[in-house]
Scaffold this active site. Structure first.
Site, PDB file in Angstrom:
ATOM      1  N   ASN A  37      -9.204  -6.579   6.879  1.00 27.60           N
ATOM      2  CA  ASN A  37      -9.555  -6.438   5.626  1.00 27.60           C
ATOM      3  C   ASN A  37      -8.202  -6.494   4.513  1.00 27.60           C
ATOM      4  OD1 ASN A  37     -11.209  -5.376   3.188  1.00 27.60           O
ATOM      5  ND2 ASN A  37     -10.439  -3.497   3.648  1.00 27.60           N
TER       6      ASN A  37
ATOM      7  N   ARG B 199     -27.942  -0.881   7.428  1.00 27.01           N
ATOM      8  CA  ARG B 199     -26.615  -1.545   7.717  1.00 27.01           C
ATOM      9  C   ARG B 199     -26.515  -2.203   8.816  1.00 27.01           C
ATOM     10  NH1 ARG B 199     -23.703  -0.379   3.414  1.00 27.01           N
ATOM     11  NH2 ARG B 199     -23.839   1.582   2.196  1.00 27.01           N
TER      12      ARG B 199
ATOM     13  N   GLY C 255     -13.761 -14.601  -4.781  1.00 32.46           N
ATOM     14  CA  GLY C 255     -13.049 -15.556  -3.774  1.00 32.46           C
ATOM     15  C   GLY C 255     -11.962 -16.114  -3.822  1.00 32.46           C
ATOM     16  N   SER C 256     -11.128 -15.261  -4.588  1.00 31.44           N
ATOM     17  CA  SER C 256      -9.619 -15.887  -4.491  1.00 31.44           C
ATOM     18  C   SER C 256      -8.867 -15.934  -3.492  1.00 31.44           C
ATOM     19  CB  SER C 256      -8.931 -15.311  -6.058  1.00 31.44           C
ATOM     20  OG  SER C 256      -8.480 -14.158  -5.504  1.00 31.44           O
ATOM     21  N   ASN C 257      -9.128 -14.661  -2.570  1.00 29.96           N
ATOM     22  CA  ASN C 257      -8.440 -14.757  -1.291  1.00 29.96           C
ATOM     23  C   ASN C 257      -9.140 -15.670  -0.268  1.00 29.96           C
ATOM     24  OD1 ASN C 257      -6.625 -12.455  -0.917  1.00 29.96           O
ATOM     25  ND2 ASN C 257      -8.287 -11.354  -2.082  1.00 29.96           N
TER      26      ASN C 257
ATOM     27  N   HIS D 223      -7.035  -4.771   0.939  1.00 34.26           N
ATOM     28  CA  HIS D 223      -7.295  -3.779   0.199  1.00 34.26           C
ATOM     29  C   HIS D 223      -5.885  -3.865  -0.967  1.00 34.26           C
ATOM     30  CE1 HIS D 223      -8.839  -0.114  -1.254  1.00 34.26           C
ATOM     31  NE2 HIS D 223      -7.751   0.421  -1.501  1.00 34.26           N
TER      32      HIS D 223
ATOM     33  N   ASP E 145     -11.344   1.876   4.945  1.00 37.04           N
ATOM     34  CA  ASP E 145      -9.876   1.462   4.693  1.00 37.04           C
ATOM     35  C   ASP E 145      -8.997   2.425   5.384  1.00 37.04           C
ATOM     36  OD1 ASP E 145     -10.821  -0.003   2.506  1.00 37.04           O
ATOM     37  OD2 ASP E 145     -10.719   1.470   1.017  1.00 37.04           O
TER      38      ASP E 145
ATOM     39  N   MET F 116     -18.037  -6.202  -0.509  1.00 33.88           N
ATOM     40  CA  MET F 116     -18.396  -4.925  -0.950  1.00 33.88           C
ATOM     41  C   MET F 116     -19.126  -4.059  -0.031  1.00 33.88           C
ATOM     42  SD  MET F 116     -15.985  -5.200  -3.317  1.00 33.88           S
ATOM     43  CE  MET F 116     -16.461  -3.730  -4.353  1.00 33.88           C
ATOM     44  N   ARG F 117     -19.101  -4.406   1.085  1.00 34.36           N
ATOM     45  CA  ARG F 117     -20.043  -3.482   1.877  1.00 34.36           C
ATOM     46  C   ARG F 117     -19.264  -2.734   3.161  1.00 34.36           C
ATOM     47  NH1 ARG F 117     -25.489  -4.281   1.977  1.00 34.36           N
ATOM     48  NH2 ARG F 117     -25.803  -3.704   4.216  1.00 34.36           N
TER      49      ARG F 117
HETATM   50  C1  GRF Z   1      -9.262  -8.260  -4.193  1.00 37.45           C
HETATM   51  O1  GRF Z   1      -8.450  -7.206  -5.085  1.00 37.45           O
HETATM   52  C2  GRF Z   1      -9.607  -7.482  -2.772  1.00 37.45           C
HETATM   53  O2  GRF Z   1      -8.358  -6.825  -2.470  1.00 37.45           O
HETATM   54  C3  GRF Z   1     -10.477  -6.487  -3.043  1.00 37.45           C
HETATM   55  O3  GRF Z   1     -11.440  -7.206  -3.919  1.00 37.45           O
HETATM   56  C4  GRF Z   1     -10.871  -8.324  -4.636  1.00 37.45           C
HETATM   57  C5  GRF Z   1     -11.319  -9.461  -4.127  1.00 37.45           C
HETATM   58  O4  GRF Z   1     -10.931 -10.645  -4.963  1.00 37.45           O
HETATM   59  N1  GRF Z   1     -11.079  -5.852  -1.770  1.00 37.45           N
HETATM   60  P1  GRF Z   1     -11.381 -12.000  -4.348  1.00 37.45           P
HETATM   61  O5  GRF Z   1     -13.014 -11.899  -4.303  1.00 37.45           O
HETATM   62  O6  GRF Z   1     -10.906 -12.526  -3.350  1.00 37.45           O
HETATM   63  O7  GRF Z   1     -11.072 -12.914  -5.555  1.00 37.45           O
END
Ligand code: GRF
Length: 205
Positions: free
Chosen positions: A109, A67, A16-18, A111, A147, A92-93
Site C-alpha cells: 500500500n 468485506r 489513479g495517478s499512482n 500511504h 496502515d 479506499m477499502r
Molecule cells: C494517494 O495520496 C495515496 O497515498 C492515497 O490515496 C491517494 C491516491 O491517489 N492512499 P491516486 O488515486 O493514485 O491519484
C-alpha cells in the site's frame, strides 16, 4: 514468481495517478513488470481510464454480503489474471485476511504520511492540523492492521508555512509516485528481506 516479469494487480478507488505512474514506468522500460488487472471499488473512478490497456473491472461492493465475500471476488480475479503482486494505489477499502493471507508479503500500500504517524483517512490534513513540520509517504506491506504493516520505503516531505491540504497533498504525491515505483522495483528484483517487521533492501538476486 520466476524470472518472468512481475504481474501486478492494482486496486484503486479514485483518480489513479499512482496507477498512471506505474503504467508510464512500464511503458518506458523503467519497471520490469506488467499490469495484469486493475480492480476498482468505485464505478466512476478516473483510474479505470488510466490502465494503459490492461483489463479493468469495477467490482461493486453493494453486490456482496460483507468485506470477506467482496475480497474473495477480488482474489478470484487476481488469480485469474496471474497476479504476483497486489498494489493498493488509492484503494479506499479495508482489506481482510481473505486477500492478505494468500498474498502475504505480496500486497503493498502507498500511504501519504510517514507511518506510524497519521494513519487512516486524510493523512495530509492530519499532519497539517498536528502542526508537523515534516511529513511524507510510506510504502508498506499490508497486514491485518490498517496502515501498520512492515515498511518498505519512506520519503520525507517538508510542510511549509501557508500550505493548504491540497498544496501539501500535491507535494507528497510527487514523492508517492517515485517511491511506489522504487518499492515495486525492489520486489521485482527480489531484493527485499523481511525479518519480523523489519524490511531490508539487499543487492539483486
Ligand atoms: C494517494 O495520496 C495515496 O497515498 C492515497 O490515496 C491517494 C491516491 O491517489 N492512499 P491516486 O488515486 O493514485 O491519484
Amino acid at each position: 514468481m520466476s524470472d518472468r516479469r512481475l504481474t501486478l494487480g492494482i486496486l484503486v478507488s479514485g483518480r489513479g495517478s499512482n496507477l498512471a505512474a506505474i503504467v508510464e514506468a512500464i511503458a518506458g522500460g523503467a519497471l520490469p513488470a506488467t499490469v495484469g488487472v486493475v480492480l476498482s471499488s468505485k464505478k466512476e473512478a478516473e483510474a479505470l481510464q488510466r490502465t494503459g490497456g490492461a483489463p479493468a473491472y469495477f467490482v461493486d461492493p453493494a453486490g456482496y454480503a460483507d468485506r470477506a465475500e467482496y475480497d474473495l471476488a477480488l482474489l478470484h480475479l487476481l488469480k485469474a489474471h496471474g497476479v504476483d503482486l497486489v498494489v493498493l494505489a488509492g484503494y479506499m477499502r479495508l482489506v481482510t485476511s481473505v486477500l492478505i493471507e494468500p498474498y502475504r508479503h505480496r500486497i503493498i500500500n502507498i500511504h501519504p504520511s510517514l507511518l506510524p504517524a497519521f494513519p487512516g483517512l486524510r493523512a495530509q490534513r492530519q499532519a497539517l492540523e498536528h502542526g508537523a513540520k515534516v511529513t511524507g509517504c510510506t510504502v508498506h506491506f499490508v497486514d491485518e492492521e490498517m496502515d501498520q504493516g512492515p515498511i518498505i520505503a519512506q520519503a520525507a516531505v517538508p510542510i511549509l508555512e501557508g500550505d493548504t491540504e491540497a498544496v501539501l497533498a500535491g507535494r507528497i504525491l510527487r514523492e508517492e509516485h517515485r517511491l511506489l515505483l522504487l518499492a515495486i522495483g525492489y520486489i521485482a528484483e527480489k531484493r527485499l528481506r523481511i525479518e519480523g517487521r523489519v524490511v531490508s533492501v539487499g543487492g539483486m538476486s
